[in-house]
Design a protein around this motif. Structure first.
Motif, short mmCIF file in Angstrom:
data_model
loop_
_atom_site.label_atom_id
_atom_site.label_comp_id
_atom_site.label_asym_id
_atom_site.label_seq_id
_atom_site.Cartn_x
_atom_site.Cartn_y
_atom_site.Cartn_z
N ALA A 108 -5.96 -4.44 3.63
CA ALA A 108 -4.70 -3.69 3.76
C ALA A 108 -4.87 -2.26 3.26
O ALA A 108 -4.37 -1.31 3.88
CB ALA A 108 -3.59 -4.41 3.00
N THR B 50 1.74 3.00 2.36
CA THR B 50 2.63 3.10 3.53
C THR B 50 3.96 2.39 3.32
O THR B 50 4.86 2.51 4.16
CB THR B 50 1.94 2.52 4.79
N ASN C 125 -5.42 7.03 3.19
CA ASN C 125 -6.46 8.00 3.51
C ASN C 125 -7.32 8.27 2.27
O ASN C 125 -6.80 8.33 1.15
CB ASN C 125 -5.84 9.31 4.00
N THR D 271 0.84 -1.19 0.00
CA THR D 271 0.00 0.00 0.00
C THR D 271 0.88 1.25 0.00
O THR D 271 2.11 1.16 -0.10
CB THR D 271 -0.94 0.02 1.22
N ASP E 43 -7.18 -1.79 7.48
CA ASP E 43 -6.10 -1.93 8.46
C ASP E 43 -5.50 -0.56 8.77
O ASP E 43 -4.96 0.12 7.88
CB ASP E 43 -5.03 -2.86 7.91
N THR E 44 -5.55 -0.14 10.03
CA THR E 44 -5.10 1.20 10.40
C THR E 44 -3.59 1.40 10.22
O THR E 44 -3.12 2.54 10.17
CB THR E 44 -5.47 1.51 11.87
N GLU E 45 -2.84 0.33 10.13
CA GLU E 45 -1.40 0.44 9.94
C GLU E 45 -1.02 0.68 8.49
O GLU E 45 0.01 1.28 8.20
CB GLU E 45 -0.70 -0.82 10.46
N THR E 46 -1.85 0.21 7.57
CA THR E 46 -1.45 0.22 6.15
C THR E 46 -2.43 0.94 5.23
O THR E 46 -2.12 1.12 4.05
CB THR E 46 -1.29 -1.22 5.63
N LYS F 200 2.33 9.38 6.05
CA LYS F 200 2.62 8.09 5.44
C LYS F 200 1.38 7.41 4.87
O LYS F 200 1.50 6.52 4.03
CB LYS F 200 3.32 7.17 6.43
N HIS F 201 0.21 7.81 5.30
CA HIS F 201 -1.03 7.21 4.79
C HIS F 201 -1.62 7.99 3.61
O HIS F 201 -2.66 7.61 3.08
CB HIS F 201 -2.08 7.12 5.90
#
Length: 395
Positions: free
Chosen positions: A143, A60, A153, A58, A147-150, A71-72
Motif C-alpha cells: 500500500a 492518500t 511519492n 497511507t 500500489d499506484t492508488e495509495t 495526494k501522493h
C-alpha cells in the motif's frame, strides 16, 4: 605422512578453537539481547496482535488544502510556527520549542502508525518465526510503496511547510525517521517464505529512489549540511535505507561522515552536545541526538570498522557521549540546566542509546536503567522523537 597428519591436527584445532571463540563471542553479545527479548516479548506480541487487525492508511487517506503537492505527496507543517497575533492572516512566526497543535500532522501520524505496524509485525516474526506476521506486513508495504492508488511519492519536498513562507523545508526530512524501522523490518522479513520477491524488489526500489533524493535534492543537501540533530538524523536515515538496499558506497560514506563531521563537529570534549544544550528543550534534544548517533554506530559498524570503538584525536566518542548523559537519564534531578519548555515531564523513556550502549560496551547498569523506563510511551511528541521503538529488530 606424519608431517601431513600434524598439519591436519593443527588446522582442525585452529578451526575448532575459532568456532569456540566465535560461539563464545556470540553468547556474550547475545546476553543483553536475550534479556531485552524477555523484557519486550509480551509487549511485542500484543502490538503484533493489534497490527494484525489494521488496514493500511497511507498519505492518500488525507489531504490538506495548504499543501503545494498532490495526494501522493507527504505533507506536514513546521511544529514551532504559529499565527502572528499582529497579523493573524499573514505568514506564521517562529516560537522555538512550542508545538502548534493546529498544524497538519495527519501524514506524519500515518507514517508513525505504519512504522509501529511493521516494527511490531517484524519483531513478532523474529521471535516466533510465524509467517502470518509477514503476510500482514506485505499488505501494508504494498500500500505504501507499490500500489499506484495509495503509494507515497519517494520524497519529502512538502514536509514542514510554513504558511506564507515555505511550501516545504529541508527540516521536514526529519519526519521520515519513522521509515527506518520499516526498512529494518523488511531486512528481518525478506528471507521468509511469505515475503515475495516482487514486493521486496518494489520496496527496495522505493527506498533506493528516496535515498537518491535525500542525497541529491536541494532540501536533502541542505539538511545534510545543518549543524545539529537534523544532520545526524539525515545521516541515520541514509544509512538505514542504504543498508536495506545494500548500497556499500553510501554506507562507507556515512561511516566516514560520522567520524569526520558529525561526531567531531557536534560533540564537546566532555561528551555533551552544545548545539542541543543551547535550545529551549536541551534535555530532550540531547537525548534525541545521542539516540541518533548511537543508531549510526549500530547500523554502520563492521568488524573491520567498529564505530563503537572509534575516538577522535581529542577524545570524542559515542561511549563518552553516553557516559556524559547517562547520569541525567538515570536521575533527571541531577540535570544542571533549566527544564525543557515543553514535555519536560515526559522524558526519559527507554532510550535506544541505553540498550545498544549496554550491549556494545558491556554496561549492565545502562541496561538496568533501560529496563525500568517506559517501553510504550503514549505522548505524541515523545513518539515523534523516538524512531527506534522495536530494538530487537536491530540486534
Amino acid at each position: 605422512m606424519r608431517k601431513l597428519f600434524s598439519i591436519i591436527l593443527i588446522i582442525v584445532f585452529w578451526v575448532s578453537n575459532s568456532a569456540f571463540l566465535s560461539k563464545q563471542s556470540d553468547t556474550v553479545k547475545s546476553e543483553i539481547e536475550k534479556a531485552a527479548e524477555k523484557v519486550l516479548k509480551k509487549q511485542i506480541l500484543a502490538e503484533a496482535d493489534w497490527a494484525m487487525q489494521q488496514a493500511p492508511i497511507t498519505v492518500t487517506a488525507s489531504y490538506c488544502v495548504r499543501s503545494a503537492g498532490g495526494k501522493h505527496d507527504f505533507f506536514s507543517e513546521a511544529d514551532y510556527f504559529w499565527p502572528d497575533p499582529k497579523n493573524p492572516d499573514g505568514p506564521y512566526i517562529d516560537r522555538d520549542g512550542m508545538t502548534n497543535p493546529d498544524n497538519f500532522v495527519a501524514h506524519r501520524k500515518a507514517m508513525i502508525r505504519f512504522s509501529k505496524i511493521i516494527g511490531a509485525l517484524a519483531s513478532a516474526y523474529k521471535i516466533t518465526g510465524d509467517e502470518k506476521y509477514v503476510k500482514q506486513a506485505v499488505v501494508h508495504l504494498k500500500a505504501w510503496f507499490i500500489d499506484t492508488e495509495t503509494l507515497m511519492n519517494p520524497n519529502l519536498q512538502y514536509a514542514q511547510a510554513v504558511k506564507g513562507k515555505f511550501t516545504g523545508r529541508n527540516y521536514g526530512i526529519i519526519d521520515s525517521i519513522h521509515l527506518m524501522e520499516v526498512a529494518q523490518g523488511v531486512i528481518v522479513m525478506e528471507s521468509s517464505k511469505t515475503m515475495d520477491a516482487e514486493t521486496t524488489a518494489g520496496v527496495k526500489k522505493w527506498f533506493a529512489e528516496y535515498t537518491d533524493w535525500l542525497m541529491t535534492s536541494k532540501p536533502g543537501i541542505q539538511e545534510k549540511l545543518t549543524k545539529n540533530n537534523h544532520s545526524t538524523c539525515w545521516a541515520m536515515q541514509v544509512a538505514s535505507f542504504a543498508k536495506l538496499c545494500n548500497n556499500q558506497a553510501v554506507l562507507d560514506s556515512m561511516r566516514m561522515r560520522y567520524k569526520t563531521v558529525l561526531l567531531p563537529d557536534q560533540m564537546a570534549t566532555d561528551g555533551s552536545f552544545p548545539l542541543e544544550m543551547s535550545r529551549t528543550k536541551p534535555y530532550g534534544y540531547s537525548i534525541f541526538n545521542l539516540d541518533a548517533m548511537t543508531m549510526l554506530c549500530q547500523i554502520l559498524s563492521t568488524p573491520q570498522d567498529n564505530l563503537w570503538d572509534f575516538e577522535t584525536p581529542d577524545g570524542k566518542s559515542i561511549k563518552k557521549g553516553i557516559g556524559y548523559l547517562y547520569p541525567f537519564v538515570a536521575d533527571k534531578s541531577k540535570w544542571t540546566l533549566k527544564p525543557d519548555v515543553m514535555y519536560w515531564d515526559n522524558w526519559p523513556v527507554a532510550q535506544p542509546f541505553l540498550l545498544f550502549g549496554a550491549n556494545s560496551c558491556n554496561k549492565n547498569e545502562w541496561f538496568l536503567t533501560w529496563k525500568k523506563l517506559d517501553h510504550d510511551p503514549q505522548v505524541e511528541e515523545v513518539i515523534r522523537n523516538l524512531p527506534i521503538r522495536h530494538p530487537l529488530l536491530w540486534m
